[in-house]
Design a protein around this motif. Structure first.
Motif, mmCIF file in Angstrom:
data_model
loop_
_atom_site.group_PDB
_atom_site.id
_atom_site.type_symbol
_atom_site.label_atom_id
_atom_site.label_comp_id
_atom_site.label_asym_id
_atom_site.label_seq_id
_atom_site.Cartn_x
_atom_site.Cartn_y
_atom_site.Cartn_z
ATOM 1 N N GLN A 60 0.825 -1.212 0.000
ATOM 2 C CA GLN A 60 0.000 0.000 0.000
ATOM 3 C C GLN A 60 0.857 1.258 0.000
ATOM 4 N N LEU A 61 2.071 1.159 0.592
ATOM 5 C CA LEU A 61 2.968 2.309 0.704
ATOM 6 C C LEU A 61 4.016 2.332 -0.400
ATOM 7 N N GLY A 62 3.895 1.401 -1.339
ATOM 8 C CA GLY A 62 4.858 1.363 -2.429
ATOM 9 C C GLY A 62 6.139 0.620 -2.109
ATOM 10 N N VAL A 63 6.149 -0.138 -1.004
ATOM 11 C CA VAL A 63 7.332 -0.912 -0.620
ATOM 12 C C VAL A 63 7.269 -2.263 -1.324
ATOM 13 N N THR A 64 8.189 -2.518 -2.234
ATOM 14 C CA THR A 64 8.153 -3.748 -3.020
ATOM 15 C C THR A 64 9.492 -4.479 -3.040
ATOM 16 N N ASN A 65 10.448 -3.999 -2.257
ATOM 17 C CA ASN A 65 11.795 -4.582 -2.290
ATOM 18 C C ASN A 65 12.038 -5.389 -1.023
ATOM 19 N N ALA A 66 12.122 -6.710 -1.141
ATOM 20 C CA ALA A 66 12.339 -7.594 0.010
ATOM 21 C C ALA A 66 13.823 -7.744 0.296
ATOM 22 N N LEU A 67 14.144 -7.931 1.569
ATOM 23 C CA LEU A 67 15.523 -8.199 1.983
ATOM 24 C C LEU A 67 15.702 -9.652 2.419
ATOM 25 N N GLN A 78 16.404 -14.665 0.751
ATOM 26 C CA GLN A 78 17.496 -13.730 1.032
ATOM 27 C C GLN A 78 17.877 -13.030 -0.267
ATOM 28 N N ASP A 79 17.811 -11.720 -0.278
ATOM 29 C CA ASP A 79 18.121 -10.947 -1.479
ATOM 30 C C ASP A 79 19.626 -10.703 -1.529
ATOM 31 N N THR A 80 20.367 -11.642 -2.067
ATOM 32 C CA THR A 80 21.824 -11.538 -2.127
ATOM 33 C C THR A 80 22.299 -10.722 -3.325
ATOM 34 N N ASP A 81 21.429 -10.514 -4.313
ATOM 35 C CA ASP A 81 21.835 -9.820 -5.537
ATOM 36 C C ASP A 81 21.348 -8.376 -5.604
ATOM 37 N N GLY A 82 20.620 -7.934 -4.592
ATOM 38 C CA GLY A 82 20.096 -6.572 -4.628
ATOM 39 C C GLY A 82 19.048 -6.365 -5.703
ATOM 40 N N LYS A 83 18.284 -7.410 -5.988
ATOM 41 C CA LYS A 83 17.254 -7.332 -7.031
ATOM 42 C C LYS A 83 16.087 -6.460 -6.570
ATOM 43 N N PRO A 84 15.659 -5.493 -7.359
ATOM 44 C CA PRO A 84 14.520 -4.645 -6.956
ATOM 45 C C PRO A 84 13.187 -5.346 -7.169
ATOM 46 N N ASP A 85 12.175 -4.843 -6.476
ATOM 47 C CA ASP A 85 10.789 -5.308 -6.668
ATOM 48 C C ASP A 85 10.666 -6.824 -6.578
ATOM 49 N N ASP A 86 11.275 -7.403 -5.544
ATOM 50 C CA ASP A 86 11.310 -8.867 -5.428
ATOM 51 C C ASP A 86 10.419 -9.416 -4.318
ATOM 52 N N LEU A 87 9.444 -8.633 -3.862
ATOM 53 C CA LEU A 87 8.499 -9.173 -2.883
ATOM 54 C C LEU A 87 7.760 -10.408 -3.427
ATOM 55 N N PRO A 88 7.370 -10.434 -4.711
ATOM 56 C CA PRO A 88 6.742 -11.661 -5.231
ATOM 57 C C PRO A 88 7.656 -12.883 -5.124
ATOM 58 N N ASP A 89 8.970 -12.675 -5.256
ATOM 59 C CA ASP A 89 9.897 -13.797 -5.124
ATOM 60 C C ASP A 89 9.891 -14.338 -3.701
ATOM 61 N N LEU A 90 9.779 -13.429 -2.722
ATOM 62 C CA LEU A 90 9.708 -13.857 -1.323
ATOM 63 C C LEU A 90 8.445 -14.679 -1.080
ATOM 64 N N PHE A 110 10.904 -10.844 8.999
ATOM 65 C CA PHE A 110 10.611 -10.449 7.612
ATOM 66 C C PHE A 110 11.104 -9.019 7.433
ATOM 67 N N ALA A 111 12.032 -8.812 6.491
ATOM 68 C CA ALA A 111 12.610 -7.481 6.289
ATOM 69 C C ALA A 111 12.447 -7.036 4.844
ATOM 70 N N ALA A 112 12.172 -5.748 4.678
ATOM 71 C CA ALA A 112 12.068 -5.124 3.368
ATOM 72 C C ALA A 112 12.740 -3.762 3.431
ATOM 73 N N GLU A 113 12.982 -3.163 2.262
ATOM 74 C CA GLU A 113 13.577 -1.829 2.229
ATOM 75 C C GLU A 113 12.834 -0.963 1.230
ATOM 76 N N HIS A 114 13.047 0.356 1.379
ATOM 77 C CA HIS A 114 12.270 1.297 0.574
ATOM 78 C C HIS A 114 13.037 2.613 0.512
ATOM 79 N N GLU A 115 12.844 3.344 -0.572
ATOM 80 C CA GLU A 115 13.415 4.687 -0.707
ATOM 81 C C GLU A 115 12.310 5.664 -1.068
#
Length: 347
Positions: A60-67, A78-90, A110-115
């Motif tokens: 809802q807040l536009g956070v789509t990058n999983a850690l 685990q996002d080892t490659d720094g792939k963006p928009d990978d919440l679906p992969d999680l 469960f961790a995610a990141e956002h800018e």
């Protein structure tokens, strides 16, 4: 400057009962009532449901990058490659483990990141199905940094100093970042309330902090590693807990930045609303208070105040069940996050 916020999430749970002693069994055989209630609560949670509700709030807040996603010390994603928009992969990775964790779990991280608006944010959710009855069962911790103040790849200490020196003299920059961060934490709270209507979601705190390291810790030139400083808070219930350093190990240049910020703020007529803390997370005072009374930080250097005193919560190594579980587990951020969450998605 560290931006740190926390949200508590509570759900109704059932009191855990202990086993009766021989004497209590004897008393019950004669019809006596024996209280077997403990101070622990168990909440019925499914990992897929927790992740789905938190993910829904973040999207809802536009956070789509999983850690990362860790359940009972098993790394699900685990996002080892720094792939963006990978919440679906999680979500896909979790579905592949649904037969193992679909019916419950002990601990989930469960961790995610956002800018946004020049801020780099890490959002970490922790939950346990068993917890103390006076603590939250779920904690959403948010840590942030100003992108312009983060060291760049290959940047030397001198180049970094020259680049950020004009920025640290601008109080409006830091006040705007603090207000933006407070807004983000408030929006996370609101989104969680919408996706978890059965829970009690409460905003605990959101503030900006600068760490004042004791003299002799190598902070002045950015070359030291802070080995002499106190450990930063590792328990997620500590008001100074910062999930950002769990997933992004701090750079020595960060110590240089702290020194530059403190020096700049103390010479401002109206410094931004920032808290000065020691490395253990204990509050020393506001930037305004330090500017009006420079001895505030000098007293801290001399050990005039007991770091364990005050109302800043538990220390870094005080036996808090939410703190370091000593298992040395790496959750994908390159830093041991202390494990042992012992809170409540329950009331």
């Amino acid at each position: 400057m560290r931006l740190i916020g926390q949200i508590h999430v509570s759900l109704k749970g059932s009191i855990i009962q202990r086993n009766p002693t021989v004497w209590e069994k004897l008393k019950r055989s004669f019809g006596a009532t024996v209280d077997l209630d403990t101070d622990r609560v168990r909440v019925e949670l499914e990992a897929t449901a927790v992740v789905d509700q938190v993910r829904g709030a973040l999207v809802q807040l536009g956070v789509t990058n999983a850690l990362s996603l860790v359940i009972d010390d098993t790394v699900i994603f685990q996002d080892t490659d720094g792939k963006p928009d990978d919440l679906p992969d999680l979500v896909l990775a979790l579905s592949e483990h649904s037969t193992v964790f679909g019916r419950g779990f002990s601990e989930l991280r469960f961790a995610a990141e956002h800018e946004e608006a020049g801020l780099h944010l890490v959002i970490e959710t922790r939950a346990r199905t068993e917890h103390a009855d006076d603590e939250p069962a779920g904690l959403v911790s948010i840590g942030g940094r100003l992108r312009d103040l983060e060291p760049r790849a290959g940047e030397s200490g001198e180049d970094y100093r020259r680049r950020v020196e004009p920025l640290v003299k601008d109080p409006a920059l830091f006040e705007a970042a603090r207000l933006q961060f407070e807004s983000f934490v408030g929006r996370v709270e609101g989104a969680l309330k919408a996706t978890m209507p059965e829970a009690r979601v409460e905003h605990h705190h959101a503030d900006a902090r600068v760490v004042h390291a004791p003299a002799g810790d190598g902070a002045g030139d950015g070359a030291g590693d802070g080995a002499g400083a106190e450990r930063p808070p590792v328990s997620p219930t500590h008001p100074g807990y910062d999930p950002f350093v769990v997933y992004y190990p701090p750079s020595p240049l960060g110590m240089m930045l702290d020194v530059m910020l403190i020096t700049s703020f103390m010479h401002m007529l109206t410094p931004p609303h920032v808290l000065f803390v020691n490395p253990a997370g204990t509050m020393l005072g506001t930037a305004q208070e330090a500017a009006e009374n420079p001895d505030l930080l000098n007293d801290a250097d001399r050990g005039g105040d007991d770091p364990s005193a005050g109302d800043e919560g538990d220390g870094a190594d005080d036996g808090d069940p939410w703190g370091d579980d000593g298992d040395g587990f790496d959750d994908g951020g390159g830093v041991d996050d202390g494990g042992g969450f012992d809170g409540d998605f329950g009331d």
